[in-house]
Design a protein around this motif. Sequence first.
Motif, mmCIF file in Angstrom:
data_model
loop_
_atom_site.group_PDB
_atom_site.id
_atom_site.type_symbol
_atom_site.label_atom_id
_atom_site.label_comp_id
_atom_site.label_asym_id
_atom_site.label_seq_id
_atom_site.Cartn_x
_atom_site.Cartn_y
_atom_site.Cartn_z
ATOM 1 N N GLY A 61 0.818 -1.198 0.000
ATOM 2 C CA GLY A 61 0.000 0.000 0.000
ATOM 3 C C GLY A 61 0.851 1.246 0.000
ATOM 4 O O GLY A 61 2.078 1.197 0.063
ATOM 5 N N TYR A 81 1.255 4.729 2.098
ATOM 6 C CA TYR A 81 0.947 5.374 3.368
ATOM 7 C C TYR A 81 1.311 6.846 3.261
ATOM 8 O O TYR A 81 2.181 7.226 2.484
ATOM 9 N N LEU A 113 -2.538 4.559 6.076
ATOM 10 C CA LEU A 113 -2.764 4.035 4.737
ATOM 11 C C LEU A 113 -3.623 5.020 3.960
ATOM 12 O O LEU A 113 -4.608 5.549 4.476
ATOM 13 N N ARG A 168 -7.103 -1.665 5.473
ATOM 14 C CA ARG A 168 -7.385 -0.598 6.419
ATOM 15 C C ARG A 168 -8.828 -0.595 6.880
ATOM 16 O O ARG A 168 -9.188 0.013 7.852
#
Length: 169
Positions: A32, A34, A146, A163
């Motif tokens: 992901g 962030y 995230l 998330r």
Amino acid sequence: MMKHYRPSIVALLAAALGFIGSAAAGEFTPMGEYMILRQMKITGSGKVVEIPIKPLPIKVETDGVTVRLSADTSSDNDNWSTFKIYRSDGIGRQTAPGGPLEVVPGVQATSDTSGVHKHLRLTRDTLTLTVFPGVSDQTLVTQAKLVAPAESGGAAPPAADARAESESP
């Protein structure tokens, strides 16, 4: 609304983090993107100083043995900070001061370079990087969350829905 993602979240994190050592070198999976939102310095006397920063995106990938981070979110990136995973059975956290400790899926990893020890805590929705310089009484803590796929402008990485299990850390 977000609770229906729970089974897929657990499956995604298990697939990405549960098979430590099974991935061949160089096979990194995106975890992901962030966004660094907060940074603070803790002095040896216990004083906490907030450091004003602009939000900074961080790209996170793993091969199951290491986690790598980069502020360069382009696909042609070779500038990574690498952390060796030492614990992948979850992260303990409290949602309220004095409240119960819950364990959420996540990993902990470390990096030791040039006398600087770095500790990374990575969950489905938060990233915390703690830096301990070898010859200083100051510790630097960086916190990130995230980024939702729509906010990052790109396709959703495999663990982006991770998330969703917890709306607020």
